[in-house]
Design an enzyme around this catalytic site. Structure first.
Site: not given
Ligand code: NAD
Length: 366
Positions: A145, A194, A226, A251
């Site tokens: 971000y 991840k 995931d 988020d």
């Protein structure tokens, strides 16, 4: 105690739920003999239309001088966002700069659902078991971000690029907060990543692993994001304790958690810099333009954010517990806001303002 609080009511349902947050804060002030002064300041899409900028200079000054900042959600319906140029839209021009200004790297998003409120959740009651008590911690000022963005004019729309950076300092200061929070709870910390694809995640894991040595009383578990998304839906109670999430994962997965609770209106949050003590408090959700102005939004998210402010910025533990207890008691008596209603004979549906009245009433009666 005397405190000055900057009040950024924001857009959409922001003013409606902020009113209830302040109502509850007034009840706390009356009950415990405190004096809270509210200093309103424009922020968000409305501020852009009224003052030409979603984070006007006067608002920065008010926030700088305040003991804490209470913020409502910002933003317009996605279909209306073309009324504001991209560089002036509330997220890039107000929300992210607010976070960066005070370097509020630790975002606390409690996901709490007692067994008695299991019917709020779209999951079957056995999935909620004895209840959900997860503190989702979102890193708030790093990652994709805040990285470089290339788009539009520069690329003539042939490509776009978002860069994700994390420094060791950013990860380490956040990890220590997560370990300390886990230590004060049930000792369980799930770090989300991840690492099978992302370099930032491999770095994140390496630092969490090395810091874990300093917290032998905390059980650190790492899990791919995931799988976490899947496990949250089928077996959320395994995460009771603390979850550590990077900015973007946090988020997204905290919204999923709101869905598991039954409403984003049950998601308060605190955004803090633990070194400077600067902080601001906001619901974890957006401005909900689809229900704005109807007096039906659930103000729990704003009232819970008030409870977090009392505890974390003002050190008022008892006052904070009073707010949480009042919220729980209102639900225990069968009161619901519209989006939580299942149309059962025993429940009583309250408007936004009636819900705030009930919470304030409970505080005064306790
Ligand atoms: P949203 O979070 O505003 O709403 C998603 C859904 O949740 C809607 O159906 C809404 O009615 C419901 N909801 C949210 N809060 C609720 C509450 N307190 N009580 C009952 N129901 C509630 O997401 P969106 O519609 O995608 O976004 C609207 C705007 O908010 C956009 O402009 C977005 O950019 C912005 N936004 C701002 C923030 C922030 O200020 N921190 C965060 C997220 C989104």
């Amino acid at each position: 105690m005397k405190k000055n609080i900057a009040v950024l009511e924001g857009d959409g349902i922001g003013p409606e739920i902020m009113r209830e947050g302040l109502k509850v804060l007034d009840a706390i002030a009356r009950k415990h003999g405190h004096s809270f002064t509210y200093i309103p300041a424009p922020f968000g899409a409305k501020a852009y239309f009224d003052y030409g900028h979603p984070f006007p200079e006067q608002t920065k000054g008010i926030c700088d001088g305040a003991d804490a900042v209470m913020k409502g959600p910002v933003g317009l319906a996605l279909s209306e966002m073309n009324r504001i140029p991209t560089e002036m839209s509330p997220e890039p021009a107000a929300l992210l700069p607010l976070r960066k200004r005070y370097e509020t790297y630790a975002n606390y998003r409690p996901v709490f659902l007692p067994k008695s409120c299991a019917d709020f959740s779209p999951l079957k009651p056995d999935r909620i078991g004895e209840g959900l008590d997860i503190l989702m911690m979102r890193e708030l000022v790093g990652g994709i971000y805040f990285g470089e963005k290339i788009e539009g004019k520069e690329t003539k729309m042939q490509y776009a690029r978002d860069v994700s950076d994390y420094t060791a300092e950013q990860i380490e200061r956040f990890a220590h907060v997560c370990f300390n929070e886990a230590r004060q709870r049930n000792g369980q910390l799930t770090s989300v990543h991840k690492a099978n694809v992302l370099a930032t995640s491999r770095f994140w894991n390496q630092l969490f692993e090395s810091i874990s040595v300093k917290y032998p009383d905390v059980n650190l578990k790492s899990m791919l994001v995931d799988n976490v998304a899947y496990q949250l839906s089928v077996n959320p109670t395994q995460f009771n304790g603390v979850m550590a999430l990077d900015n973007m994962q946090g988020d997204i997965l905290t919204d999923q958690a709101g869905g598991i609770l039954g409403s984003l209106g049950l998601m308060p949050s605190a955004c803090l810099n633990l070194q400077t003590g600067k902080g601001y408090y906001e619901p974890a959700h957006g401005s909900a333009p689809d229900i704005a102005g109807q007096n039906i939004a659930n103000p729990y998210s704003m009232i819970g954010s008030v409870a977090l402010m009392l505890e974390k910025s003002f050190g008022l533990g008892q006052e904070s517990r009073d707010v949480w207890a009042a919220l729980t008691n209102v639900f225990a008596e069968g009161y619901r806001t519209k989006e939580l209603s299942r149309n059962t004979p025993l429940e009583k549906v309250l408007s936004t303002s009636q819900f705030g009245d009930k919470v304030a009433e409970k505080i005064m009666a306790s």
